[in-house]
Design a protein around this motif. Structure first.
Motif, PDB file in Angstrom:
ATOM      1  N   PHE A   1      -5.040   1.143   0.495  1.00 26.24           N
ATOM      2  CA  PHE A   1      -5.941   1.935   1.338  1.00 26.24           C
ATOM      3  C   PHE A   1      -5.770   1.475   2.800  1.00 26.24           C
ATOM      4  CE2 PHE A   1     -10.157   2.954   3.163  1.00 26.24           C
ATOM      5  CZ  PHE A   1     -10.138   4.322   2.934  1.00 26.24           C
ATOM      6  N   PHE A   2      -6.399   2.181   3.717  1.00 26.00           N
ATOM      7  CA  PHE A   2      -6.287   1.866   5.141  1.00 26.00           C
ATOM      8  C   PHE A   2      -6.794   0.456   5.434  1.00 26.00           C
ATOM      9  CE2 PHE A   2      -7.080   6.587   5.030  1.00 26.00           C
ATOM     10  CZ  PHE A   2      -5.719   6.875   4.966  1.00 26.00           C
ATOM     11  N   GLY A   3      -6.023  -0.244   6.217  1.00 26.30           N
ATOM     12  CA  GLY A   3      -6.407  -1.598   6.603  1.00 26.30           C
ATOM     13  C   GLY A   3      -6.010  -2.646   5.588  1.00 26.30           C
ATOM     14  N   VAL A   4      -5.466  -2.215   4.453  1.00 27.66           N
ATOM     15  CA  VAL A   4      -5.130  -3.166   3.389  1.00 27.66           C
ATOM     16  C   VAL A   4      -3.636  -3.478   3.434  1.00 27.66           C
ATOM     17  CG1 VAL A   4      -5.095  -3.553   0.893  1.00 27.66           C
ATOM     18  CG2 VAL A   4      -7.029  -2.346   1.957  1.00 27.66           C
ATOM     19  N   ASP A   5      -3.344  -4.746   3.698  1.00 31.01           N
ATOM     20  CA  ASP A   5      -1.954  -5.182   3.767  1.00 31.01           C
ATOM     21  C   ASP A   5      -1.647  -5.974   2.493  1.00 31.01           C
ATOM     22  OD1 ASP A   5       0.576  -5.904   4.553  1.00 31.01           O
ATOM     23  OD2 ASP A   5      -0.107  -7.496   5.904  1.00 31.01           O
ATOM     24  N   ALA A   6      -1.317  -5.256   1.429  1.00 26.62           N
ATOM     25  CA  ALA A   6      -1.120  -5.887   0.127  1.00 26.62           C
ATOM     26  C   ALA A   6       0.351  -6.228  -0.095  1.00 26.62           C
ATOM     27  CB  ALA A   6      -1.603  -4.945  -0.968  1.00 26.62           C
ATOM     28  N   ALA A   7       0.587  -7.327  -0.831  1.00 25.86           N
ATOM     29  CA  ALA A   7       1.960  -7.706  -1.172  1.00 25.86           C
ATOM     30  C   ALA A   7       1.948  -8.455  -2.489  1.00 25.86           C
ATOM     31  CB  ALA A   7       2.545  -8.589  -0.070  1.00 25.86           C
ATOM     32  N   ILE A   8       3.123  -8.526  -3.101  1.00 26.08           N
ATOM     33  CA  ILE A   8       3.258  -9.307  -4.335  1.00 26.08           C
ATOM     34  C   ILE A   8       4.251 -10.423  -4.066  1.00 26.08           C
ATOM     35  CG2 ILE A   8       3.886  -9.231  -6.772  1.00 26.08           C
ATOM     36  CD1 ILE A   8       3.112  -6.211  -6.614  1.00 26.08           C
ATOM     37  N   VAL A   9       3.790 -11.637  -4.301  1.00 23.79           N
ATOM     38  CA  VAL A   9       4.583 -12.793  -3.890  1.00 23.79           C
ATOM     39  C   VAL A   9       4.745 -13.791  -5.030  1.00 23.79           C
ATOM     40  CG1 VAL A   9       3.835 -12.561  -1.487  1.00 23.79           C
ATOM     41  CG2 VAL A   9       2.544 -14.043  -3.024  1.00 23.79           C
ATOM     42  N   ASP A  10       5.752 -14.676  -4.881  1.00 19.60           N
ATOM     43  CA  ASP A  10       5.907 -15.764  -5.856  1.00 19.60           C
ATOM     44  C   ASP A  10       5.016 -16.938  -5.429  1.00 19.60           C
ATOM     45  OD1 ASP A  10       7.185 -17.115  -3.806  1.00 19.60           O
ATOM     46  OD2 ASP A  10       9.213 -16.763  -4.595  1.00 19.60           O
ATOM     47  N   ASP A  11       5.123 -18.049  -6.150  1.00 19.21           N
ATOM     48  CA  ASP A  11       4.221 -19.171  -5.873  1.00 19.21           C
ATOM     49  C   ASP A  11       4.395 -19.745  -4.465  1.00 19.21           C
ATOM     50  OD1 ASP A  11       2.957 -18.968  -8.258  1.00 19.21           O
ATOM     51  OD2 ASP A  11       4.229 -20.437  -9.291  1.00 19.21           O
ATOM     52  N   LEU A  12       5.561 -19.477  -3.883  1.00 21.77           N
ATOM     53  CA  LEU A  12       5.789 -19.996  -2.533  1.00 21.77           C
ATOM     54  C   LEU A  12       5.416 -18.986  -1.453  1.00 21.77           C
ATOM     55  CD1 LEU A  12       9.245 -21.666  -3.256  1.00 21.77           C
ATOM     56  CD2 LEU A  12       7.020 -22.805  -3.026  1.00 21.77           C
ATOM     57  N   GLY A  13       4.946 -17.839  -1.878  1.00 22.92           N
ATOM     58  CA  GLY A  13       4.513 -16.836  -0.905  1.00 22.92           C
ATOM     59  C   GLY A  13       5.624 -15.896  -0.478  1.00 22.92           C
ATOM     60  N   LYS A  14       6.750 -15.960  -1.181  1.00 23.34           N
ATOM     61  CA  LYS A  14       7.863 -15.066  -0.830  1.00 23.34           C
ATOM     62  C   LYS A  14       7.702 -13.770  -1.617  1.00 23.34           C
ATOM     63  CE  LYS A  14      12.893 -15.223  -0.920  1.00 23.34           C
ATOM     64  NZ  LYS A  14      13.059 -14.272  -1.982  1.00 23.34           N
ATOM     65  N   GLU A  15       7.906 -12.638  -0.951  1.00 23.36           N
ATOM     66  CA  GLU A  15       7.761 -11.361  -1.653  1.00 23.36           C
ATOM     67  C   GLU A  15       8.789 -11.243  -2.770  1.00 23.36           C
ATOM     68  OE1 GLU A  15       6.490  -7.420  -0.069  1.00 23.36           O
ATOM     69  OE2 GLU A  15       6.677  -8.452   1.868  1.00 23.36           O
ATOM     70  N   VAL A  16       8.343 -10.799  -3.925  1.00 20.54           N
ATOM     71  CA  VAL A  16       9.256 -10.669  -5.064  1.00 20.54           C
ATOM     72  C   VAL A  16       9.981  -9.325  -4.979  1.00 20.54           C
ATOM     73  CG1 VAL A  16       7.853 -12.153  -6.554  1.00 20.54           C
ATOM     74  CG2 VAL A  16       7.472  -9.678  -6.563  1.00 20.54           C
ATOM     75  N   GLY A  17      11.030  -9.191  -5.773  1.00 23.54           N
ATOM     76  CA  GLY A  17      11.827  -7.965  -5.738  1.00 23.54           C
ATOM     77  C   GLY A  17      11.187  -6.832  -6.520  1.00 23.54           C
TER      78      GLY A  17
END
Ligand code: 7RM
Length: 670
Positions: free
Chosen positions: A465-481
């Motif tokens: 939704f607006f204003g939501v900066d969502a991501a999926i990351v590994d334990d180190l905070g790196k975005e997964v594929g």
């Protein structure tokens, strides 16, 4: 459903074989059918294309000051804000310098025009009574009850516990609190006396608003008695209990403490000016389960929360003046707060409230209500949809559901079979479905389709939704594929985010902001497909999701060990076709105690008594010992497998073969 309606939104790319009803996770991995909103729906919607959504989303992330500064003007501010956001992780302040009142935004501002005599709340009781409160009437009742609160010395910042059935007075009590700047904490009617006591003590409430009882599947829930038990013999801060007469059953009235709602109204008039509150003043506390035995008092504040509630009702439900909108959630959960009360009323919509269960007196109660009130927008939970599927289509066929134009779900991942059934059987193939991912902590929708714009696929909540900066990351905070599973994080503050855990700064920091610096970790696992859609997999912490209700395994464990027969307990979830997850308890008993089927039943009852009916275990298994690592940690991963029947089959109520567990443990982790 008519053929024409079906053709309008037939899948663009049909899967070769329809996904089987087998395991949710399997079909959630393979589902790929795409449903686009019909041209007819899009044409009328506030946001009618992906290009428009993308443009707005981009602006909301890159220029939040501009985006939210503009959107927030749609609220009524007594004093305008001077700055949109101040962010020092984990503390956010939104709309600084601004003052507003929530009840004024939900009520007063609609009284100047044609909404004055429009239905604000349509209510049906479980036994069948009907009530409609127009905006003018609701305003009047809220003002009167606010004066009752004042009469009992409730002041700005005080905490008010609301433990009520699903009746308009629950919403009236909430709005009355906001009118005078008091904070409410609503406790779901399915919680026990002990749960009430814990919450009263944690938030220091001086007043409880309750009813004599409430109706549930033809039975009466003894709300007042639970309150009495919660306050019994304890030195509590509660000075007053206001009791609404709902069922008329006999209740104890404690002289000097308890007063009747209807009697109190005789002493007050209907004039009560709304108090202008700072945008960041506390609005409410809502307790929710975390990974320890103690529920967290999630704190929400005024301006940002109300903006997000109103804005999501506007863009996600696309609510209009002529809609009849029904959210089936209980007012004791966050969905009831944001999407039955605050969001729809702020927008001037008509919100329907139903007291009872979907299968009382018969399995078609919901469909009957949709037909009778010509409901247009319907918001419910996947667990309910699965129950309807099980009860069979004939219950739907008895009713005309053609008034519906938009459907929504919330609470847990929806399996594609249930999504398709909802789409075809309830929505007649013509209604978009908004699968909304969010949490008590987020205050409102976070990942959700925009109904006139977003192509949907069964099982995904789609895009932020607006204003939501969502991501999926590994334990180190790196975005997964693409399609890789990781942790769901939110990388920017948003207006309706929680502002803390009541009385526990450290837990707030630790629970949400410590896994990844500067980012909010939601506790959910997820993946993104190649279109960028978010597929929520479920909790990856020790929180269960039972029929859409959050439950901490540690909470159930601490309830179990409070029983004199129990030495140790470990609680895990196991997949459940109807409820999403079921509660399985592994228990060791104290020296000299014999485990038995009866003791198992007694422990189930005990948990029910300590936490409430929502937490009733599905199964209690006894073991000679619990499998542990050498450092003494219970190996939940193993117990989960056992609970799911993946390793051990056969009789489930008697002694678990500890040798099997020991063997597994030997090859397990440390
Ligand atoms: C609104 C609410 C929050 C947890 C959350 C998820 C799960 C909620 C969805 C969902 C998949 C959804 N608040 N959850 N909505 N999972 N798809 N659309 O439910 O605080 O009680 O629960 O519920 O695990 O973390 S809650």
């Amino acid at each position: 459903m008519s053929k024409k309606a079906a053709a309008k939104s037939s899948p663009k790319k049909a899967a070769k074989t329809a996904p089987k009803a087998a395991s949710n996770s399997k079909s959630l991995m393979t589902e790929s059918r795409v449903f686009k909103p019909s041209a007819e729906f899009s044409k009328k919607a506030r946001i009618s294309s992906m290009a428009q959504y993308k443009k707005m989303h981009e602006e909301s992330i890159k220029h939040p000051d501009k985006f939210f500064g503009r959107e927030a003007k749609e609220l009524h501010w007594t004093k305008p804000f001077t700055k949109v956001l101040d962010w020092k992780c984990p503390n956010a302040k939104w709309f600084i310098g601004g003052k507003l009142n929530v009840s004024e935004n939900c009520l007063d501002r609609h009284l100047d025009g044609p909404r004055k005599s429009k239905a604000a709340l349509i209510w049906e009781g479980e036994p069948g009574e009907k009530r409609v409160l127009t905006y003018q009437q609701l305003h009047r009742e809220v003002c009167r009850f606010a004066n009752v609160l004042k009469r009992h010395k409730v002041k700005k910042g005080d905490r008010v516990i609301i433990y009520m059935p699903m009746i308009p007075e629950a919403a009236i009590a909430m709005l009355a609190c906001t009118r005078i700047g008091a904070m409410h904490s609503v406790i779901f009617g399915g919680f026990s006396a002990e749960s009430i006591k814990d919450r009263v003590l944690d938030c220091g409430a001086k007043i409880i608003i309750t009813a004599d009882g409430g109706y549930r599947r033809g039975a009466v829930v003894p709300l007042k008695k639970n309150v009495d038990d919660a306050l019994k013999g304890k030195d509590t801060p509660v000075e007053t209990v206001v009791v609404y007469k709902r069922t008329g059953q006999d209740v104890h009235i404690e002289e000097g403490r308890d007063v009747w709602w209807h009697r109190e109204l005789e002493y007050v008039d209907a004039r009560c000016a709304p108090v202008a509150m700072d945008s960041e003043s506390p609005l409410f506390i809502l307790y929710t389960s975390g990974s320890t035995g103690k529920p967290k008092g999630i704190l929400h504040t005024t301006g940002g929360y109300l903006l997000h509630a109103q804005m999501t009702c506007k863009y996600v439900f696309d609510l209009r003046d002529d809609d009849v909108y029904w959210c089936t959630a209980d007012i004791g959960w966050v969905t009831g707060h944001t999407y039955m009360v605050y969001g729809p009323l702020a927008l001037g919509a008509t919100s329907l409230m139903f007291e009872g269960a979907p299968n009382w007196p018969e399995n078609d109660r919901f469909w009957k209500i949709i037909e009778e009130y010509a409901v247009t927008v319907f918001y419910t939970a996947p667990t309910a949809i699965r129950a309807f599927m099980k009860w069979g289509d004939e219950w739907l066929k008895k009713h005309d559901l053609s008034s519906l134009r938009l459907l929504g779900t919330v609470g847990e991942p929806i399996n594609p079979e249930a999504w398709m059934w909802y789409h075809n059987k309830v929505g007649g193939g013509k209604c978009p479905i908004v699968d909304t991912w969010w949490q008590t902590e987020t205050g409102g929708h976070m990942i959700t389709p925009i109904p006139g714009a977003t192509p949907t696929t069964p099982g995904t909540a789609t895009l932020p939704f607006f204003g939501v900066d969502a991501a999926i990351v590994d334990d180190l905070g790196k975005e997964v594929g693409v399609n890789e599973q990781g942790k769901l994080v939110i990388r920017k503050p948003w207006p309706s985010m929680l502002r803390g855990i009541w009385g526990d700064k450290k837990r707030y920091q630790d629970a949400y902001w410590s896994d990844f610096k500067g980012w909010y970790f939601a506790g959910d696992g997820a993946r993104r497909d190649k279109q960028g859609n978010f597929w929520i997999i479920g909790r990856i912490d020790d929180v269960l999701n039972v029929a859409g209700h959050r439950l901490g395994t540690a909470e159930v464990e601490s309830a179990l060990v409070s029983h004199p027969a129990v030495a140790e307990a470990a609680v895990v979830g196991r997949p459940d076709e109807m409820k999403g997850q079921g509660v399985v308890c592994f228990v060791t008993v104290k020296e000299g105690i014999k485990s038995s089927r009866e003791l198992g039943e007694e422990l189930k009852k005990h948990v029910r008594k300590v936490i409430g009916p929502v937490a009733t275990p599905d199964e209690v298994r006894f073991a000679a010992a619990l499998p542990k690592t050498r450092s003494g940690k219970i190996m939940r991963r193993l117990l989960k497998q056992i609970a799911a029947g993946e390793l051990i089959k056969g009789d489930t109520t008697t002694l678990e073969d500890i040798n099997v567990i020991a063997q597994l443990a030997a090859g397990g982790e440390d």
